[in-house]
Write an enzyme that holds these catalytic residues in place. Structure first.
Site, PDB file in Angstrom:
ATOM      1  CB  ILE A   1       1.315  -3.598  -3.196  1.00 34.31           C
ATOM      2  CG1 ILE A   1       0.578  -3.243  -4.503  1.00 34.31           C
ATOM      3  CG2 ILE A   1       2.605  -4.350  -3.500  1.00 34.31           C
ATOM      4  CD1 ILE A   1       1.234  -2.102  -5.275  1.00 34.31           C
ATOM      5  CB  CYS A   2       2.063  -7.687   0.835  1.00 30.07           C
ATOM      6  SG  CYS A   2       3.070  -8.222   2.241  1.00 30.07           S
TER       7      CYS A   2
END
Length: 220
Positions: free
Chosen positions: A87-88
């Site tokens: 996840i960013c």
């Protein structure tokens, strides 16, 4: 009991006592430091109707160090790796604060599904799809939600489709006519899908990619 364990136990208890949100937290192998968080896909998005699971690892210095989270459920989103679930999101890195909790962080992930940031992507191919044709992207994200997250489907598909056959063209967010065009030249369907996906052969971008370029890639 050390401070980290007290904090995590309190957060798990608070989440269980919260009957308003759809967020749940469960232990993995009875460990309070390895958890699975779950939440519903946001209404009004391609993720609506799905249930998404997130792997959570509590670091030694929690809450002064951010939790480690990644999606277990496959999700089609510019800020989530479609391969690994990475996840960013800034609060999982530099913008983390000790005032954040497991529940608030999971709610932030839920919000991320509402508001993709394609210019700061975790998955560059998905981000290109989003920026090229948002409607096609949403169709693909909706299909992934149906297949992987138990979301609603068409023609009797849906939760039962999780174990059923996959429509690989829909999974890649491609136009059937485009795939058929290059299949007709004798190329294998899987190869065609892979090449068109990598070239972002979608929407207005199709006009920027001539057939010779596609065939060149297919011949590699």
């Amino acid at each position: 009991m050390d401070a980290r364990l007290r904090r995590v136990n309190k957060e798990i208890a608070d989440c269980k006592n919260d009957k308003q949100s759809s967020v749940t937290i469960d232990l993995v192998d009875e460990s309070p430091f390895h958890l699975i968080g779950s939440f519903d896909g946001p209404e009004g998005t391609p993720y609506e109707g799905g249930r998404f699971q997130v792997d959570i690892v509590i670091p030694d210095n929690y809450p002064f160090q951010p939790v480690k989270m990644k999606f277990i459920t496959k999700v089609y989103h510019p800020n989530v790796s479609s391969a690994s679930g990475a996840i960013c999101l800034d609060i999982l890195k530099d913008a983390w604060s000790p005032v954040l909790t497991l529940k608030s962080t999971l709610i932030s992930l839920q919000s991320l599904l509402c508001s993709p940031e394609p210019r700061d992507p975790q998955d560059a191919e998905v981000a290109k799809h989003y920026m090229t044709s948002k409607s096609s992207f949403e169709d693909t994200a909706r299909y992934w939600t149906m297949i992987y997250a138990g979301g609603p489907g068409k023609e009797g598909l849906g939760k039962g489709a999780k174990g059923g056959p996959r429509d690989e063209i829909a999974m890649a967010g491609l136009d059937r006519a485009h795939v058929a065009q290059f299949e007709a030249l004798g190329f294998d369907r899987a190869k065609v899908i892979d090449v068109l996906r990598r070239l972002n052969y979608r929407g207005a971008n199709v006009a920027n990619i001539n057939d010779d370029r596609v065939v060149e890639e297919l011949l590699k």
